[in-house]
Design a protein around this motif. Structure first.
Motif, PDB file in Angstrom:
ATOM      1  N   ASN A 164       0.786  -1.026  -0.037  1.00 12.11           N
ATOM      2  CA  ASN A 164      -0.165  -0.062  -0.092  1.00 12.11           C
ATOM      3  C   ASN A 164       0.868   1.283  -0.027  1.00 12.11           C
ATOM      4  O   ASN A 164       1.454   1.418   1.032  1.00 12.11           O
ATOM      5  N   LEU A 165       0.778   1.910  -0.994  1.00 11.43           N
ATOM      6  CA  LEU A 165       1.471   3.253  -1.278  1.00 11.43           C
ATOM      7  C   LEU A 165       1.178   4.357  -0.185  1.00 11.43           C
ATOM      8  O   LEU A 165       2.067   5.129   0.169  1.00 11.43           O
ATOM      9  N   VAL A 166      -0.138   4.174   0.127  1.00  7.85           N
ATOM     10  CA  VAL A 166      -0.739   5.224   1.087  1.00  7.85           C
ATOM     11  C   VAL A 166      -0.073   5.163   2.315  1.00  7.85           C
ATOM     12  O   VAL A 166      -0.139   5.863   3.201  1.00  7.85           O
ATOM     13  N   THR A 167       0.449   3.878   2.713  1.00  5.84           N
ATOM     14  CA  THR A 167       1.067   3.586   4.022  1.00  5.84           C
ATOM     15  C   THR A 167       2.727   3.818   3.816  1.00  5.84           C
ATOM     16  O   THR A 167       3.211   4.627   4.641  1.00  5.84           O
ATOM     17  N   LEU A 168       3.094   3.449   2.652  1.00  4.73           N
ATOM     18  CA  LEU A 168       4.546   3.391   2.510  1.00  4.73           C
ATOM     19  C   LEU A 168       5.167   4.765   2.449  1.00  4.73           C
ATOM     20  O   LEU A 168       6.096   5.169   2.773  1.00  4.73           O
ATOM     21  N   ILE A 169       4.130   5.693   1.760  1.00 13.06           N
ATOM     22  CA  ILE A 169       4.874   6.901   1.654  1.00 13.06           C
ATOM     23  C   ILE A 169       4.991   7.860   2.677  1.00 13.06           C
ATOM     24  O   ILE A 169       5.877   8.501   3.080  1.00 13.06           O
ATOM     25  N   PRO A 170       3.978   7.868   3.767  1.00 17.28           N
ATOM     26  CA  PRO A 170       4.422   8.588   4.973  1.00 17.28           C
ATOM     27  C   PRO A 170       5.324   7.810   5.895  1.00 17.28           C
ATOM     28  O   PRO A 170       5.815   8.564   6.517  1.00 17.28           O
ATOM     29  N   THR A 171       5.485   6.593   5.760  1.00 23.07           N
ATOM     30  CA  THR A 171       6.420   5.996   6.502  1.00 23.07           C
ATOM     31  C   THR A 171       7.717   6.340   5.992  1.00 23.07           C
ATOM     32  O   THR A 171       8.625   6.636   6.832  1.00 23.07           O
ATOM     33  N   LEU A 172       8.062   6.355   4.562  1.00 25.04           N
ATOM     34  CA  LEU A 172       9.451   6.839   4.113  1.00 25.04           C
ATOM     35  C   LEU A 172       9.406   8.409   4.513  1.00 25.04           C
ATOM     36  O   LEU A 172      10.894   8.548   4.554  1.00 25.04           O
ATOM     37  N   LEU A 173       8.723   8.958   4.261  1.00 31.39           N
ATOM     38  CA  LEU A 173       8.919  10.512   4.490  1.00 31.39           C
ATOM     39  C   LEU A 173       8.930  11.049   5.939  1.00 31.39           C
ATOM     40  O   LEU A 173       9.553  11.932   6.241  1.00 31.39           O
ATOM     41  N   LEU A 174       8.193  10.308   6.811  1.00 29.24           N
ATOM     42  CA  LEU A 174       8.270  10.808   8.259  1.00 29.24           C
ATOM     43  C   LEU A 174       8.794   9.962   9.232  1.00 29.24           C
ATOM     44  O   LEU A 174       9.309  10.582  10.561  1.00 29.24           O
ATOM     45  N   LYS A 175       9.310   8.905   8.989  1.00 26.38           N
ATOM     46  CA  LYS A 175       9.831   7.917   9.978  1.00 26.38           C
ATOM     47  C   LYS A 175      11.336   7.535   9.535  1.00 26.38           C
ATOM     48  O   LYS A 175      11.701   7.407   8.412  1.00 26.38           O
ATOM     49  N   GLU A 176      12.217   7.586  10.595  1.00 28.37           N
ATOM     50  CA  GLU A 176      13.679   7.045  10.536  1.00 28.37           C
ATOM     51  C   GLU A 176      13.787   5.496  10.486  1.00 28.37           C
ATOM     52  O   GLU A 176      13.045   4.663  11.026  1.00 28.37           O
ATOM     53  N   PRO A 177      14.640   5.129   9.868  1.00 27.79           N
ATOM     54  CA  PRO A 177      15.801   5.837   9.167  1.00 27.79           C
ATOM     55  C   PRO A 177      15.565   6.316   8.001  1.00 27.79           C
ATOM     56  O   PRO A 177      16.301   7.065   7.326  1.00 27.79           O
ATOM     57  N   TYR A 178      14.379   6.141   7.430  1.00 28.81           N
ATOM     58  CA  TYR A 178      13.910   6.506   6.179  1.00 28.81           C
ATOM     59  C   TYR A 178      14.181   7.967   5.717  1.00 28.81           C
ATOM     60  O   TYR A 178      14.686   8.576   4.694  1.00 28.81           O
ATOM     61  N   ALA A 179      13.220   8.733   6.591  1.00 22.42           N
ATOM     62  CA  ALA A 179      13.056  10.253   6.402  1.00 22.42           C
ATOM     63  C   ALA A 179      14.448  11.035   6.211  1.00 22.42           C
ATOM     64  O   ALA A 179      14.644  11.913   5.402  1.00 22.42           O
ATOM     65  N   SER A 180      15.506  10.422   7.073  1.00 25.34           N
ATOM     66  CA  SER A 180      16.732  11.312   6.669  1.00 25.34           C
ATOM     67  C   SER A 180      17.794  10.586   5.754  1.00 25.34           C
ATOM     68  O   SER A 180      18.994  10.963   5.705  1.00 25.34           O
ATOM     69  N   THR A 181      17.499   9.404   5.229  1.00 24.33           N
ATOM     70  CA  THR A 181      18.146   8.614   4.312  1.00 24.33           C
ATOM     71  C   THR A 181      18.039   8.870   2.695  1.00 24.33           C
ATOM     72  O   THR A 181      18.950   8.684   2.055  1.00 24.33           O
TER      73      THR A 181
END
Lengths: 542, 542
Positions: free
Chosen positions: B242-259
């Protein structure tokens, strides 16, 4: 094989789902379902905080499962013995007790407003008190993962305080649901490295990033030996880890299947799909079609490429066999598969139709056309049987409904009280004779029971020569859903009926008018009952 | 920051969802939504296999997104240039083309019935042909993970054949959805170790074990740089990641947001909840309340403990700020709620009550007593507000209902057709004046819409001086369930209403009689609307 324990919190955290409010009888039914499945613990609720929870523990069924009452660690400034919240939990007399407490320093100061030492003392003394009273004690370490990230030392101290006080389990809770699986694994490994034994640790996740199942598995990989979850993933906000998904994953998939054993008998997995749908029934929810393992679409193969390969070998596009979890394969594209499905379904109702009989095609398109208009035959087996018999020319014309009229009136009575009165008139034709019957709808206390009840009472009051066959019939459930029939919203009514022999059957009606839909389901219910005893036989028995 | 690419397949794999069939205009609207969100690729469908897909590519909107046509590698025994399936894909004239092909030896022999060498040749030549024609080529490695487990050497050969032929991306597909996240991570690492660069690898997961999001994250952790998914997790069987779940996870949550950075502007996240609901609108589906980030329950805090802490600091029980993803916080009323929950809830409706005001206790016990009788205020916010105002003495007596009567009649009309007619009479008293109004319930086609609709039409037809305030009001939803009110089964009706300003509100009614329950909810709905504009002001506006 290592033992992995399953802890169900459907009746507690599951009840935090928006819109969910179980009654005591519903809680008892769910507990029986969980027992049938084979979980190890049932968290039945918070006695004292919630009247239905207290009532549930009083009436709780005898099960093989360890019944558990939920509560909170004692307040600061009161002894565990004198804390009224703890006392209410003790009074539920369950063999196990689970107490939630803070482990995140920020929450101790912000939400509780006490010192970190006071909180540690509350944990120790509350757990020790439960142990002294002979209970198996569990400690739910609330916000543990966020706490560990904010103040690792303190979070670990809380865990060890509970373990040292004698807690059988310390459950690491990702209360806000924001911790990703990799982090969960890393933090669990750190907890175990700090000296907490994995076989005394549990995991409690929420689905706020759709990772509740993955987070639970990551915690097991890292060493915990208890998983908390709920049926159908009910629970606060986005829900808890879904046991209906976790159980078949643990039992059927590697590395879990050959590493761990649970209390769930692999043969009990066939109950998984029915249990999931029964819970939806209790909640009057539409089952989620795409639910893993148990959803109606979970083994539906729509892509043409997939469907043709499935015909050659189902393992080409299925990760497990649907029959093992009580589900079934659906190939919507293939009329052939549709017909064999249909024949199996007919056999279940005692109707044998030869392969290749053109009636099968006719039946299939009739079912499809009706489903497009909002009917459902998944649960309304009796209506399905009537439809099939009609296509096969095996449905006698027992009686005909000429007309009906229902009126509902709300007004003031002679004493000035507001009352509502429903009245129904039904005109049926049996053997060419018109029978007119009228009925109000009042219960024993003289309260109005509404138009559907009035219609039922009028219909069941006089059905001529068939009357003796329906005298022992009663309506036991009535479910209404607004659904889409073609482009219009329509009302779907499902009625469950029962007779004196304990037979129970379901019928369906669909219309824009709820009374019409109900009437259709009522007529089907009566007709199905009449099918069971040939009229001649029934008359001979008079 | 490393670039991570998002590839949306809502219009192709999403269309494999059981019951989903997009029209061409719907596909165009969804493509525009995806463009607004900022994904990198849109897989628009399979031209040639599906008429609406071909029509979509002809009419495809101008977007910043790379439009991609889906197809299959060429058949054995035909050159790429002469393969009609490839030709149809080329004819869609998209800048990118994604070809699916086999990488699992068992499928090559069982489903295709060709040699392993022939399959490798098909992959190479098909990809090379696309590249020679100037297209960006993607290769979907079908069943890659199962293939790797069955024959690692061969699965890797297929990946390298596509890369060597010039594929920009090779997408590792877990087609059957059965591979768990840890396995996905391990296998991706092996692929990269074999010489395939991570920034030319993508991941495509399905949700058959509820791990599609976790599996995608595990693949990114292991080195892939493209994620395939769908809006709302649509897709074959249990759906895609689900991109609707993945997108905010990648943008808002670490380590993804800062990587990582993606094509999604962080400010566009506020469109996430509206986009998810718009898609449900297009599909005429009820939005999933428990959906991560965007569900109506995703930030609903039902537990009393949670609600009181949220009042002090929302971060105590929220992993992200709901406003960032376009969602909102909800504190529902329920059996579990305490006074702090109640105050918070009152503030949301614009009613301020001081802490310690005895009205709070009275309100709470009134809510609890009503919930015991079957009411629910979780969703019926407007009825809750009316109840609160009544306890506080802030509810004007706008109008009184003297009586009502509804009749539903099914009979044969003059042409011998069976018809149902509902009629309602409502007598209200406004300013001491009795107003009598009567209405049938017919839609535009002359079909009966049932007793509740008839009552609503009669009530809304003439309400004296208030009429102008309810003229723009309409009923948009009607939900019924049978519930337990004390010891008796009762009917609970929830009605959703809307006005011309787009306001939407929900009210509840409970009774043994479904019509009575509906009428109670209708009267609440009208009363709440009247509360919004003081009568004097409404009259002045006339």
């Amino acid at each position: 094989m290592e033992r992995l324990y399953l802890y169900d919190t459907t009746l507690r955290d599951g009840q935090q789902t928006q819109g969910v409010q179980f009654s005591t009888p519903e809680k008892i039914r769910i507990a029986e379902m969980l027992d049938e499945l084979g979980v190890d613990y049932i968290e039945g609720g918070w006695p004292g905080a919630n009247p239905t929870d207290s009532a549930f523990f009083e009436a709780a069924p005898e099960t093989r499962v360890t019944m558990t009452a939920f509560g909170m660690t004692k307040r600061a400034g009161v002894s565990a013995e004198n804390d009224d919240v703890l006392a209410a939990v003790m009074n539920a007399r369950t063999p196990a007790v689970c107490l939630v407490g803070k482990t995140h320093d920020f929450h101790v100061s912000t939400a509780l407003g006490i010192t970190l030492e006071e909180n540690l003392d509350n944990i120790s003394r509350s757990v020790a008190h439960m142990v002294a009273e002979g209970r198996e004690a569990l400690f739910d370490a609330e916000h543990f993962f966020d706490g560990w990230k904010a103040n690792r030392e303190y979070a670990l101290e809380c865990v060890h305080a509970a373990l040292n006080a004698g807690a059988r389990w310390v459950v690491l809770c990702d209360t806000n649901g924001g911790t990703l699986p990799v982090e969960i694994g890393d933090i669990v490994r750190d907890v175990i490295a700090s000296g907490a034994p994995g076989d005394r640790l549990g995991i409690h996740t929420h689905n706020d990033t759709a990772n509740a199942v993955a987070g639970s598995l990551a915690a097991v990989d890292a060493g915990v030996r208890q998983i908390q979850g709920t049926l159908n993933g009910l629970g606060e906000r986005c829900g808890n880890a879904n046991l209906v998904t976790l159980i078949p994953t643990l039992l059927l998939k590697e590395p879990y299947a050959s590493t761990y054993e649970t209390g769930v008998n692999p043969e009990a997995l066939v109950n998984l799909t029915p249990i999931s749908r029964q819970l939806d029934d209790i909640l009057n929810r539409v089952p989620v079609k795409q639910a893993p393992f148990v959803g109606a679409s979970a083994f539906a193969h729509k892509a043409g490429l997939h469907a043709s390969a499935i015909l050659k070998d189902p393992s080409t596009y299925e990760h497990v066999d649907p029959a093992v979890v009580g589900n079934e394969r659906i190939i919507p594209m293939s009329n052939q598969a549709g017909q064999s499905n249909l024949r199996r379904r007919l056999e279940e109702t005692g109707i044998t139709v030869e392969k290749g009989n053109p009636a099968l095609g006719e039946m299939l398109s009739e079912v499809k056309a009706r489903e497009d208009r909002g009917y459902t035959y998944d649960s309304a087996q009796a209506s399905f049987e009537l439809l099939a018999r009609k296509v096969l020319g095996q449905l006698p014309a027992f009686f005909e409904v000429d007309r009906y009229r229902v009126s509902i009136e709300r007004r003031r009575n002679a004493r000035g009280e507001v009352v509502t009165v429903s009245e129904a008139v039904v005109a049926t034709i049996v053997d060419g004779q018109k029978i007119l019957s009228v009925s109000e709808s009042l219960d024993e206390a003289g309260n109005d029971q509404g138009p559907v009840n009035a219609l039922w009472t009028a219909l069941a009051k006089d059905l001529g020569k068939y009357q003796c066959q329906i005298d022992d019939m009663r309506l036991v459930d009535f479910k209404v859903r607004i659904t889409q029939g073609g482009t219009e919203a329509v009302t779907r009514v499902i009625i469950d009926s029962e007779d004196g022999e304990g037979r129970r059957w379901s019928t369906v009606g669909v219309s824009a008018n709820i009374v019409d839909a109900s009437f259709e389901a009522l007529v089907d219910a009566v007709t199905w009952r009449l099918m069971q005893v040939p009229p001649a036989q029934a008359l001979a028995g008079e």
